[in-house]
Write an enzyme that holds these catalytic residues in place. Structure first.
Site, PDB file in Angstrom:
ATOM      1  N   GLU A   1      44.694  -2.844 -22.266  1.00 46.88           N
ATOM      2  CA  GLU A   1      44.446  -4.141 -21.609  1.00 46.88           C
ATOM      3  C   GLU A   1      44.780  -5.358 -22.476  1.00 46.88           C
ATOM      4  O   GLU A   1      44.039  -6.335 -22.473  1.00 46.88           O
ATOM      5  CB  GLU A   1      42.973  -4.223 -21.175  1.00 46.88           C
ATOM      6  CG  GLU A   1      42.574  -3.133 -20.209  1.00 46.88           C
ATOM      7  CD  GLU A   1      41.071  -3.094 -19.938  1.00 46.88           C
ATOM      8  OE1 GLU A   1      40.707  -2.831 -18.782  1.00 46.88           O
ATOM      9  OE2 GLU A   1      40.270  -3.306 -20.870  1.00 46.88           O
TER      10      GLU A   1
HETATM   11  C1  TNX Z   1      38.203  -0.516 -19.010  1.00 46.70           C
HETATM   12  S1  TNX Z   1      39.168   1.937 -20.132  1.00 46.70           S
HETATM   13  C2  TNX Z   1      38.232  -0.677 -20.387  1.00 46.70           C
HETATM   14  C3  TNX Z   1      37.039  -1.138 -21.091  1.00 46.70           C
HETATM   15  C4  TNX Z   1      35.891  -1.400 -20.165  1.00 46.70           C
HETATM   16  C5  TNX Z   1      35.839  -0.325 -19.095  1.00 46.70           C
HETATM   17  C6  TNX Z   1      34.671  -0.461 -18.180  1.00 46.70           C
HETATM   18  C7  TNX Z   1      39.684   0.994 -21.193  1.00 46.70           C
HETATM   19  C8  TNX Z   1      40.594   1.536 -22.158  1.00 46.70           C
HETATM   20  N1  TNX Z   1      39.290  -0.290 -21.168  1.00 46.70           N
HETATM   21  O1  TNX Z   1      37.336  -2.277 -21.870  1.00 46.70           O
HETATM   22  O2  TNX Z   1      34.715  -1.403 -20.897  1.00 46.70           O
HETATM   23  O3  TNX Z   1      37.026  -0.407 -18.348  1.00 46.70           O
HETATM   24  O4  TNX Z   1      34.585   0.648 -17.322  1.00 46.70           O
END
Ligand code: TNX
Length: 499
Positions: free
Chosen positions: A314
């Protein structure tokens, strides 16, 4: 006393509700009265073997009130629990064989780790028999269990960045994970909301970045001494710690601690909300790489495990070419400190070395076309593995962006067929992350992780061909009392007939 006057065991060996289900159980008509066991004996001199024997001695004392002698191979096996290292036993390092006869017990493995897994099976056998048999518990059923795991990586992940958890909480989690033969614990040590590990060369990371958490609470961090203590505790339980520093996004806590890490030279404000994808290190500044190298060096020095997880998820405000350039340099640093890189699957856009372990977390099942055939994959699907997803619409904790995740849904799937076109050989295992935006204390961890992580542990250990939901659901019912005895406030779903 004649054999038939011995107290009968509660179960025959193949009916014990063990989790994970072993590969092969052959019951015998023999009965092992507990009071016949007088010693624990090690064959194959190894400090670690003696140390697990000593721990098992305390376990036996606690559950049977009997004190065992610790003996070596100069004594014979009568009336003993014998732990045997046998190099030729199996090519599989976690494989074990547990044999229970009328006057001795033995656990054999190629490695101490294998014997440890076998002792965990024996411990469950004792505890489950005791809980069901109450005061009638005086003997174990005879027979043989031959067992080995399906996957080499059976992991859990704890997000200590969104909310901080104490060393004691982490140890308690580790104990529970080891009961179910989980062998990796991945620590999400930094994120927008908090930096949780002391870095001696960059002290403000914890002095500033460690001082808050989601909701504005006081946060916290592990000193390097704390971290070493956790690593030792995990290592003693044959759990490998995987440290993660999420880069180059999810870095607001670092950006708030050091102004120079920002492209505009201004420190950001600390953040206590739950949005994602708004922060990035400044990839064009040299100081960024000094920072990354110091962090990776200091953490690698106190992490004996093979992996260093560099995040990569992300990074929504980092241009793709910047992301790739940043990762090329960061991957070189990981290599310099002799670690195998691990990252969320977004890392695939960079030039990843072949040994990189990519963690697949997407909620849809169609990512195989973007994953190179040669990559190693760890399955952490948000739809099946995420312990922070709500069980159903009335679960008070958790999120639901990847859907609800009931106990049955979390169990009843196969990592090998989840992602079409992925080669089974690419999959090293699975990991269940517990993101902690809504998780504030140990009881919250327990409620979201248990019982789903128990099913997850069985998926990792037991071959898919042996797993059936109805059979698992029945066995899980017997683990309610086990968790209660440990004061674990699990979610008592109505999907299970709890005993
Ligand atoms: C996605 S999964 C994220 C996290 C959040 C999570 C909450 C991932 C690699 N990144 O930053 O905490 O969703 O479900």
């Amino acid at each position: 006393m004649s054999a038939c006057s011995y107290p009968q065991p509660i179960y025959s060996l193949d009916k014990v509700p063990l989790i994970p289900l072993p590969s092969m159980v052959v019951p015998s008509a023999e009965v092992m009265p507990l009071d016949k066991i007088q010693s624990i004996r090690t064959v194959g001199a190894d400090e670690k073997l003696i140390s697990i024997a000593l721990n098992f001695k305390s376990f036996w004392k606690k559950h049977t009130e009997q004190e065992l002698l610790l003996l070596d191979d100069t004594a014979d096996g009568d009336h003993a629990i014998t732990l045997i290292i046998d190099n030729d036993f199996s090519p599989q390092q976690e494989a074990y064989k547990l044999e229970i006869a009328s006057d001795e017990i033995s656990v054999k493995g190629k490695t101490v780790e294998g014997i440890y897994r076998g002792l965990k099976t024996l411990e469950q056998l004792v505890v489950l028999s005791k809980l069901q048999g109450k005061s009638n518990f005086l003997s174990l059923p005879g027979g043989e269990i031959t067992d080995q795991p399906c996957y080499a990586y059976r992991g859990a992940m704890l997000d200590v960045a969104r909310h901080f958890f104490s060393v004691a909480d982490v140890k308690r989690y580790i104990d529970l994970l080891s009961t179910y033969k989980i062998n990796f614990l991945h620590f999400h040590l930094s994120d927008d909301q908090g930096w949780r590990i002391e870095i001696k060369s960059w002290p403000k990371l914890t002095k500033t970045g460690g001082q808050t958490q989601v909701g504005g609470g006081e946060g916290g961090f592990y000193t390097q001494e704390d971290f070493r203590e956790i690593v030792k505790y995990a290592t003693d339980r044959f759990i490998t710690i995987v440290p993660e520093i999420d880069l180059p996004g999810h870095t607001n806590a670092a950006l708030a601690s050091y102004a120079e890490l920002n492209c505009d030279g201004k420190a950001t404000a600390l953040y206590t909300g739950i949005k994602v994808g708004f922060s990035t290190l400044c990839v064009d500044k040299e100081v960024t790489y000094d920072f990354v190298e110091d962090v990776i060096r200091e953490i690698s020095e106190i992490s004996p495990g093979p992996y260093f997880h560099i995040g990569g998820d992300e990074s929504l405000v980092t241009l793709e070419e910047d992301f790739n350039r940043f990762m090329d340099r960061t991957l070189a640093i990981v290599k310099k400190y002799n670690k195998t890189p691990m990252g969320w699957y977004e890392l695939i856009t960079a030039n990843i070395p072949e040994e990189t372990l990519l963690q697949y977390w997407a909620k849809t099942e169609d990512f195989s076309n973007v994953i190179p055939k040669k990559s190693k994959i760890l399955i952490s699907s948000a739809s099946y593995n995420y312990l922070d997803m709500k069980y159903d619409s009335i679960t008070p904790l958790g999120l639901f962006w990847a859907g609800y995740l009931s106990v049955k849904k979390a169990y009843d799937w196969d990592p090998k067929t989840l992602v079409p076109d992925l080669d089974a050989e690419q999959i090293v295992g699975l990991e269940a992350p517990l993101w902690s935006e809504t998780i504030e204390d140990f009881d919250d961890i327990a409620y979201m992780a248990f019982p789903r992580i128990i099913g997850h542990a069985e998926i990792g250990w037991t071959n898919a061909s042996l797993r059936k939901w109805e059979d698992y659901a029945n066995r899980l019912g017997f683990h309610g009392p086990l968790l209660e005895a440990l004061e674990v406030k699990y979610y008592a779903t109505t999907e299970i007939d709890w005993k």
